[in-house]
Design an enzyme around this catalytic site. Structure first.
Site, PDB file in Angstrom:
ATOM      1  N   HIS A  88      39.442 -26.162  -8.534  1.00 54.66           N
ATOM      2  CA  HIS A  88      38.152 -25.453  -8.527  1.00 54.66           C
ATOM      3  C   HIS A  88      37.035 -26.482  -8.563  1.00 54.66           C
ATOM      4  CE1 HIS A  88      36.052 -21.604  -8.980  1.00 54.66           C
ATOM      5  NE2 HIS A  88      35.151 -22.278  -9.678  1.00 54.66           N
ATOM      6  N   ASP A 167      33.247 -11.897 -15.249  1.00 53.00           N
ATOM      7  CA  ASP A 167      32.648 -13.016 -14.506  1.00 53.00           C
ATOM      8  C   ASP A 167      32.082 -12.529 -13.180  1.00 53.00           C
ATOM      9  OD1 ASP A 167      32.000 -15.794 -13.917  1.00 53.00           O
ATOM     10  OD2 ASP A 167      33.523 -15.600 -12.377  1.00 53.00           O
ATOM     11  N   ARG A 174      23.715 -14.096 -12.715  1.00 55.28           N
ATOM     12  CA  ARG A 174      23.210 -15.475 -12.927  1.00 55.28           C
ATOM     13  C   ARG A 174      22.607 -16.021 -11.643  1.00 55.28           C
ATOM     14  NH1 ARG A 174      28.164 -18.542 -14.116  1.00 55.28           N
ATOM     15  NH2 ARG A 174      26.819 -20.353 -14.053  1.00 55.28           N
TER      16      ARG A 174
HETATM   17  N1  URA Z   1      31.881 -22.073 -10.176  1.00 55.73           N
HETATM   18  C1  URA Z   1      32.119 -20.945 -10.880  1.00 55.73           C
HETATM   19  O1  URA Z   1      33.121 -20.279 -10.680  1.00 55.73           O
HETATM   20  N2  URA Z   1      31.222 -20.581 -11.806  1.00 55.73           N
HETATM   21  C2  URA Z   1      30.103 -21.277 -12.066  1.00 55.73           C
HETATM   22  O2  URA Z   1      29.358 -20.883 -12.923  1.00 55.73           O
HETATM   23  C3  URA Z   1      29.853 -22.455 -11.318  1.00 55.73           C
HETATM   24  C4  URA Z   1      30.762 -22.834 -10.376  1.00 55.73           C
END
Ligand code: URA
Length: 440
Positions: A88, A167, A174
């Site tokens: 990631h 999320d 966000r």
């Molecule tokens: N990648 C993600 O999944 N979340 C973040 O907040 C920043 C990068």
């Protein structure tokens, strides 16, 4: 009496606004209620800003990650016998590495279960890039996720309503409320997804520089250490590789343009920074999955898969399995391109000393490659081609960038930002270093 009977969201918002520390119960309450739609976006946005400004300590970050992870299911991948290793990135500009890396690593016998995100602020997102392939589905059921992973060796999906749904909602909020660049939020966002998808180990590309959320290397180190400690508390093995985002990765920025560049790289084209970072991150993934004993062995294996076409074949299989039209991937010239283009020229002779990479990312968003508000639609064809990178020479009148777009509404803002993103000096300046420390 449950927490919901005695605490109001406003009490939690004010507690953080006043600089106090949350209990685990408060964070669990906030995340559960927001995920279930009982706390509206405007209150969550207020809390996000209060926490952004006043900070969350490491224990609160752990509570937040734990609550977000448990907002959904944890996928059971025990039926897949291969080592399960993911990668990631903390986010960058032109960062299409997952598209190249996942099929290359899968060709080496590792299963790569990848849950990715959409564009966030000025940075692009893997899901938006993949969806620029006609028909490609990033919304998969758990059954599809596991079955594609077993069949193809890698799978690329967004969070479903089952995987880290908190999320999914928070990320979108966000993105449009100025609350992206925060260590606690980035840590909880990444780890909640990565822990839910069932990988045994994750290689993290922690970016710093002008096109990353963490501008200074010290901040990126702090993010890496937080990621490592919180993941450790949750029993996950992480390796963090620090990389510079002081210039866009590769030459393409924008969803479809990046898919096309990834296809070129998967077909063995040597785009130096893309190959370097793919081979290094892939090398660490192969070490974690015990398919390579050393980094140089791992890098060689990945490079071989890019050269001999196996990584490309895997990518085609994955596009087919996820509903995409492989005709476009096999013949990228078929992809619909943007109707308009505008070149940005250099106003003087010299060397490229600095690139304000965030401005290039934001310019791409203005052109339609990203979102300014949650419901904005992405234009898959919009984006920027970068003609000049750090250290190159440039002559007055030469092209630095070309902007591609279909809608003309914000092209002047984009051109202004993109045009001011280059610093041109009389000497070559510092050598650019892409790869930095590895911790974990
Ligand atoms: N990648 C993600 O999944 N979340 C973040 O907040 C920043 C990068």
């Amino acid at each position: 009496m449950g927490m919901e009977d005695c605490v109001r969201p406003i009490d939690i918002i004010m507690k953080k606004r006043n600089g106090n520390t949350h209990t685990q119960e408060e964070i669990v309450y906030l995340i559960q209620q927001y995920t279930e739609g009982r706390i509206p976006d405007y209150q969550m946005a207020a809390w996000l800003m209060a926490a952004f400004l006043n900070g969350l300590d490491e224990e609160e970050t752990y509570f937040l990650t734990h609550a977000m992870l448990h907002s959904g299911k944890i996928i059971d991948l025990s039926c897949i016998e291969k080592p399960k290793i993911d990668k990631h990135s903390t986010g960058g500009v032109g960062d299409k590495i997952s598209l190249i890396l996942a099929p290359a690593v899968a060709s080496c016998g590792i299963a790569v279960p990848m849950t990715s995100g959409r564009g966030l602020g000025f940075s692009g997102g893997t899901l938006d890039k993949l969806e620029s392939i006609p028909g490609y589905r990033t919304r998969l059921t758990e059954k599809e996720f596991v079955s594609i992973l077993g069949k193809v060796g890698f799978v690329m999906s967004g969070q479903t309503d089952d995987i880290a749904p908190a999320d999914k909602k928070l990320y979108a909020l966000r993105d449009v409320t100025g609350t992206v660049e925060n260590i606690a939020f980035i840590t909880s966002s990444i780890l909640s997804k990565k822990l839910a998808e069932g990988a045994e180990a994750v290689v993290m590309d922690v970016k710093f520089g002008s096109g990353a959320f963490m501008k200074a290397k010290a901040e990126a180190l702090c993010l890496a250490e937080t990621l490592l400690r919180v993941a450790g508390k949750l029993g996950k093995n992480l390796i963090c590789v620090l990389t510079s985002m002081d210039q866009p990765l590769g030459n393409a920025v924008g969803n479809r343009l990046e898919v096309i560049e990834s296809i070129e790289c998967l077909n063995g084209e040597k785009i130096p920074d893309l190959v370097e970072i793919t081979c290094t991150l892939g090398g660490y993934m192969l070490i974690a999955g015990k398919k390579a004993g050393t980094l140089s062995e791992g890098k060689e294996l990945i490079e071989e898969k890019l050269k001999n076409g196996e990584a490309f074949e895997r990518f085609v299989d994955s596009v087919r399995s996820q509903g995409g039209d492989v005709g476009f991937v096999e013949h990228p010239e078929k992809f619909e391109r943007a109707r308009f283009s505008r070149p940005i020229h250099s106003t003087k002779n010299g060397f490229i000393n600095k690139i304000h990479t965030e401005n290039i990312g934001t310019a791409a968003v203005y052109l339609g490659a990203g979102r300014f508000s949650k419901d904005d639609e992405i234009d898959p064809a919009a984006g920027i081609i970068v003609h000049k990178k750090l250290g190159s020479t440039v002559r007055k009148g030469e092209k630095l960038l070309t902007l591609y777009y279909n809608k003309e509404s914000h092209v002047d803002e984009a051109a202004l930002l993109a045009g001011s993103s280059y610093t041109i000096g009389e000497d070559r300046g510092h050598d650019f270093q892409l790869m930095h420390e590895v911790i974990g």
